[in-house]
Design a protein around this motif. Structure first.
Motif, mmCIF file in Angstrom:
data_model
loop_
_atom_site.group_PDB
_atom_site.id
_atom_site.type_symbol
_atom_site.label_atom_id
_atom_site.label_comp_id
_atom_site.label_asym_id
_atom_site.label_seq_id
_atom_site.Cartn_x
_atom_site.Cartn_y
_atom_site.Cartn_z
ATOM 1 N N UNK A 168 0.851 -1.196 0.000
ATOM 2 C CA UNK A 168 0.000 0.000 0.000
ATOM 3 C C UNK A 168 0.885 1.244 0.000
ATOM 4 N N UNK A 169 1.924 1.228 0.831
ATOM 5 C CA UNK A 169 2.837 2.376 0.890
ATOM 6 C C UNK A 169 3.623 2.529 -0.402
ATOM 7 N N UNK A 170 4.057 1.411 -0.961
ATOM 8 C CA UNK A 170 4.802 1.459 -2.227
ATOM 9 C C UNK A 170 3.895 1.984 -3.334
ATOM 10 N N UNK A 171 2.644 1.556 -3.354
ATOM 11 C CA UNK A 171 1.696 2.008 -4.371
ATOM 12 C C UNK A 171 1.556 3.523 -4.340
ATOM 13 N N UNK A 172 1.473 4.085 -3.138
ATOM 14 C CA UNK A 172 1.333 5.538 -3.003
ATOM 15 C C UNK A 172 2.525 6.287 -3.600
ATOM 16 N N UNK A 173 3.693 5.659 -3.579
ATOM 17 C CA UNK A 173 4.918 6.303 -4.065
ATOM 18 C C UNK A 173 5.424 5.648 -5.359
ATOM 19 N N UNK A 174 4.567 4.916 -6.040
ATOM 20 C CA UNK A 174 4.994 4.117 -7.178
ATOM 21 C C UNK A 174 5.737 4.915 -8.253
ATOM 22 N N UNK A 175 5.269 6.106 -8.565
ATOM 23 C CA UNK A 175 5.938 6.903 -9.605
ATOM 24 C C UNK A 175 7.407 7.134 -9.230
ATOM 25 N N UNK A 176 7.642 7.466 -7.987
ATOM 26 C CA UNK A 176 9.016 7.678 -7.511
ATOM 27 C C UNK A 176 9.780 6.354 -7.447
ATOM 28 N N UNK A 177 9.148 5.337 -6.855
ATOM 29 C CA UNK A 177 9.803 4.034 -6.653
ATOM 30 C C UNK A 177 10.166 3.383 -7.984
ATOM 31 N N UNK A 178 9.260 3.419 -8.934
ATOM 32 C CA UNK A 178 9.495 2.726 -10.207
ATOM 33 C C UNK A 178 10.596 3.388 -11.034
#
Length: 173
Positions: A43-53
């Protein structure tokens, strides 16, 4: 997040779900808690997906988040759970078909007996096969701390496994 980002995240979760749950299980010792931990982190990764990916390796980022969230869960926990006594298997036959499963269970119990930070180091370093530098980065600690925690963790595992086996010559490397 746009539709392409959603699809990319969905594919990431499909491709990495099992390995993330395995790592979480080794960190928590409970399948249900492991799945909860992975879902919380995703859930946390999804919120920051643009940055994380776009920041390198989403898998490495997510795995580090798993280890950190697991350590946070352990810190918040007030009542310690204790594992039941691990039975000694000194009378195993040499050709025992279940010996590998028994050994895996003994190792998993021994890993779960480690303190949370040491367990995270051992799991990431030896089960997920990260380098010392990658483990240090994932856990936000120095490489020297990773080396000492890994060394102490292996010593503890060696001691516990020798006690359950009743054989002083067993080694864990």
């Amino acid at each position: 997040m746009d539709a392409d980002g959603e699809e990319e995240f969905r594919q990431f979760v499909q491709a990495r779900w099992h390995s993330l749950v395995r790592t979480a299980f080794l960190l928590t010792g409970d399948q249900g808690r492991a799945e909860d931990l992975v879902q919380t982190v995703l859930v946390r990764v999804h919120r920051r997906w643009q940055h994380v990916s776009h920041s390198g390796s989403p898998y490495a980022y997510t795995r580090a988040a798993l280890a950190n969230e697991s350590a946070s869960w352990w810190r918040r926990r007030r009542v310690a759970e204790t594992l039941g006594e691990v039975p000694a298997h000194a009378d195993r036959a040499h050709g025992d078909a279940y010996a590998a499963y028994d050994t895996r269970d003994e190792v998993a119990r021994a890993v779960l007996a480690l303190p949370p930070r040491m367990r995270a180091v051992v799991v990431l370093r030896y089960f997920d096969d990260l380098s010392e530098a990658d483990t240090a980065e994932a856990l936000g600690m120095s490489t020297g701390s990773v080396k000492s925690q890994a060394s102490r963790g292996l010593d503890r595992l060696r001691t516990v496994l020798q006690q359950t086996q009743g054989t002083p010559e067993r080694s864990l490397s």
